[in-house]
Design a protein around this motif. Sequence first.
Motif, PDB file in Angstrom:
ATOM      1  N   ARG A 128       0.781  -1.228   0.000  1.00  0.00           N
ATOM      2  CA  ARG A 128       0.000   0.000   0.000  1.00  0.00           C
ATOM      3  C   ARG A 128       0.823   1.293   0.000  1.00  0.00           C
ATOM      4  O   ARG A 128       0.403   2.310   0.532  1.00  0.00           O
ATOM      5  N   TYR A 129       2.007   1.211  -0.590  1.00  0.00           N
ATOM      6  CA  TYR A 129       2.773   2.435  -0.822  1.00  0.00           C
ATOM      7  C   TYR A 129       2.196   3.122  -2.047  1.00  0.00           C
ATOM      8  O   TYR A 129       1.685   2.467  -2.950  1.00  0.00           O
ATOM      9  N   GLN A 130       2.319   4.442  -2.067  1.00  0.00           N
ATOM     10  CA  GLN A 130       1.841   5.243  -3.196  1.00  0.00           C
ATOM     11  C   GLN A 130       3.024   5.969  -3.821  1.00  0.00           C
ATOM     12  O   GLN A 130       3.883   6.493  -3.105  1.00  0.00           O
ATOM     13  N   LYS A 131       3.050   5.997  -5.146  1.00  0.00           N
ATOM     14  CA  LYS A 131       4.113   6.723  -5.838  1.00  0.00           C
ATOM     15  C   LYS A 131       3.893   8.212  -5.617  1.00  0.00           C
ATOM     16  O   LYS A 131       2.815   8.741  -5.881  1.00  0.00           O
ATOM     17  N   LEU A 132       4.911   8.882  -5.096  1.00  0.00           N
ATOM     18  CA  LEU A 132       4.828  10.315  -4.847  1.00  0.00           C
ATOM     19  C   LEU A 132       5.347  11.102  -6.038  1.00  0.00           C
ATOM     20  O   LEU A 132       4.701  12.026  -6.506  1.00  0.00           O
ATOM     21  N   LEU A 133       6.529  10.729  -6.549  1.00  0.00           N
ATOM     22  CA  LEU A 133       7.082  11.399  -7.721  1.00  0.00           C
ATOM     23  C   LEU A 133       8.269  10.626  -8.246  1.00  0.00           C
ATOM     24  O   LEU A 133       8.771   9.710  -7.594  1.00  0.00           O
ATOM     25  N   GLU A 134       8.699  11.007  -9.435  1.00  0.00           N
ATOM     26  CA  GLU A 134       9.905  10.454 -10.054  1.00  0.00           C
ATOM     27  C   GLU A 134      10.877  11.598 -10.252  1.00  0.00           C
ATOM     28  O   GLU A 134      10.502  12.666 -10.738  1.00  0.00           O
ATOM     29  N   VAL A 135      12.130  11.379  -9.841  1.00  0.00           N
ATOM     30  CA  VAL A 135      13.143  12.422  -9.906  1.00  0.00           C
ATOM     31  C   VAL A 135      14.515  11.748  -9.850  1.00  0.00           C
ATOM     32  O   VAL A 135      14.640  10.635  -9.335  1.00  0.00           O
ATOM     33  N   SER A 136      15.529  12.403 -10.375  1.00  0.00           N
ATOM     34  CA  SER A 136      16.901  11.889 -10.268  1.00  0.00           C
ATOM     35  C   SER A 136      17.490  12.342  -8.943  1.00  0.00           C
ATOM     36  O   SER A 136      17.678  13.525  -8.718  1.00  0.00           O
ATOM     37  N   LEU A 137      17.770  11.385  -8.073  1.00  0.00           N
ATOM     38  CA  LEU A 137      18.307  11.717  -6.752  1.00  0.00           C
ATOM     39  C   LEU A 137      19.815  11.550  -6.656  1.00  0.00           C
ATOM     40  O   LEU A 137      20.493  12.358  -6.034  1.00  0.00           O
ATOM     41  N   TYR A 138      20.344  10.484  -7.219  1.00  0.00           N
ATOM     42  CA  TYR A 138      21.741  10.130  -7.012  1.00  0.00           C
ATOM     43  C   TYR A 138      22.590  10.253  -8.270  1.00  0.00           C
ATOM     44  O   TYR A 138      23.798  10.373  -8.179  1.00  0.00           O
ATOM     45  N   ASP A 139      21.944  10.167  -9.409  1.00  0.00           N
ATOM     46  CA  ASP A 139      22.647  10.157 -10.683  1.00  0.00           C
ATOM     47  C   ASP A 139      21.722  10.801 -11.709  1.00  0.00           C
ATOM     48  O   ASP A 139      20.604  10.327 -11.912  1.00  0.00           O
ATOM     49  N   LYS A 140      22.173  11.877 -12.333  1.00  0.00           N
ATOM     50  CA  LYS A 140      21.294  12.603 -13.260  1.00  0.00           C
ATOM     51  C   LYS A 140      20.853  11.757 -14.443  1.00  0.00           C
ATOM     52  O   LYS A 140      19.909  12.102 -15.136  1.00  0.00           O
ATOM     53  N   ASN A 141      21.527  10.615 -14.673  1.00  0.00           N
ATOM     54  CA  ASN A 141      21.157   9.731 -15.778  1.00  0.00           C
ATOM     55  C   ASN A 141      20.185   8.631 -15.367  1.00  0.00           C
ATOM     56  O   ASN A 141      19.807   7.809 -16.194  1.00  0.00           O
ATOM     57  N   GLU A 142      19.820   8.582 -14.085  1.00  0.00           N
ATOM     58  CA  GLU A 142      18.892   7.566 -13.567  1.00  0.00           C
ATOM     59  C   GLU A 142      17.678   8.254 -12.953  1.00  0.00           C
ATOM     60  O   GLU A 142      17.813   9.277 -12.285  1.00  0.00           O
ATOM     61  N   VAL A 143      16.520   7.675 -13.161  1.00  0.00           N
ATOM     62  CA  VAL A 143      15.306   8.193 -12.532  1.00  0.00           C
ATOM     63  C   VAL A 143      14.987   7.332 -11.320  1.00  0.00           C
ATOM     64  O   VAL A 143      14.981   6.100 -11.404  1.00  0.00           O
ATOM     65  N   ASP A 144      14.772   7.981 -10.198  1.00  0.00           N
ATOM     66  CA  ASP A 144      14.394   7.294  -8.968  1.00  0.00           C
ATOM     67  C   ASP A 144      12.917   7.561  -8.710  1.00  0.00           C
ATOM     68  O   ASP A 144      12.381   8.597  -9.091  1.00  0.00           O
ATOM     69  N   VAL A 145      12.277   6.605  -8.064  1.00  0.00           N
ATOM     70  CA  VAL A 145      10.860   6.717  -7.761  1.00  0.00           C
ATOM     71  C   VAL A 145      10.720   6.836  -6.245  1.00  0.00           C
ATOM     72  O   VAL A 145      11.269   6.024  -5.501  1.00  0.00           O
ATOM     73  N   ILE A 146       9.999   7.863  -5.803  1.00  0.00           N
ATOM     74  CA  ILE A 146       9.755   8.097  -4.375  1.00  0.00           C
ATOM     75  C   ILE A 146       8.379   7.518  -4.055  1.00  0.00           C
ATOM     76  O   ILE A 146       7.386   7.855  -4.715  1.00  0.00           O
ATOM     77  N   TYR A 147       8.330   6.675  -3.029  1.00  0.00           N
ATOM     78  CA  TYR A 147       7.089   6.079  -2.565  1.00  0.00           C
ATOM     79  C   TYR A 147       6.840   6.499  -1.126  1.00  0.00           C
ATOM     80  O   TYR A 147       7.790   6.676  -0.356  1.00  0.00           O
ATOM     81  N   VAL A 148       5.593   6.632  -0.781  1.00  0.00           N
ATOM     82  CA  VAL A 148       5.218   6.982   0.581  1.00  0.00           C
ATOM     83  C   VAL A 148       4.040   6.126   1.015  1.00  0.00           C
ATOM     84  O   VAL A 148       3.182   5.786   0.200  1.00  0.00           O
ATOM     85  N   LYS A 149       4.045   5.764   2.281  1.00  0.00           N
ATOM     86  CA  LYS A 149       2.931   5.017   2.850  1.00  0.00           C
ATOM     87  C   LYS A 149       2.421   5.784   4.069  1.00  0.00           C
ATOM     88  O   LYS A 149       3.064   5.779   5.127  1.00  0.00           O
ATOM     89  N   PRO A 150       1.287   6.463   3.919  1.00  0.00           N
ATOM     90  CA  PRO A 150       0.727   7.172   5.073  1.00  0.00           C
ATOM     91  C   PRO A 150       0.266   6.174   6.133  1.00  0.00           C
ATOM     92  O   PRO A 150      -0.309   5.131   5.816  1.00  0.00           O
ATOM     93  N   LEU A 151       0.539   6.485   7.380  1.00  0.00           N
ATOM     94  CA  LEU A 151       0.086   5.658   8.491  1.00  0.00           C
ATOM     95  C   LEU A 151      -1.105   6.287   9.187  1.00  0.00           C
ATOM     96  O   LEU A 151      -1.806   5.633   9.951  1.00  0.00           O
TER      97      LEU A 151
END
Length: 174
Positions: free
Chosen positions: A131-154
């Motif tokens: 039940r995690y939800q995708k929050l956004l996609e952004v390059s965090l560690y390497d400008k050539n890679e896209v990372d996906v941020i997930y969040v699970k509200p409690l």
Amino acid sequence: MAFDFRFRYVEDVKDRDNLIDFLRLQSLGYPLYNSWVDRVVAELESGWKSAVLAYSNGVVVGDLVFQPHKQFPKSLLEWKNARVISELRGRGFASFMERQLEVIAGSGGFSAVICDTRRDPEIERMLVSRRYQKLLEVSLYDKNEVDVIYVKPLVGLDHNFFVSVSNSVISRSA
């Protein structure tokens, strides 16, 4: 067929050293990964980071490293690293460790759990099933890679909270 699986928190120097040895084998090509592993030692000792280890027959086969989020330390518990050796994937190790993280987050008064990952269908399936939800996609560690941020509200959180988190993540991106 016999099996021996154990989960435990990193509680002593031996556990910490086992975790560090395991982390060093799991870089997955992240830039500056070894520097991050070096910082994990100090942050475990200071109590800022914590970790759950999965053992099989006395050998570390998985980990989950976590900490309060640096920008939202009272609201978000951040999942920093999770790995399970390939031979044991699909058996629920990561889900079990993540569930322990939820219990810790809930008892610690956190409002949500947050994590980032590279795009990976297997990881996405596991997170969505938890039940995690995708929050956004952004390059965090390497400008050539896209990372996906997930969040699970409690607990119930309003839209403005997620906007603040998203803006904070974007401002720190690669």
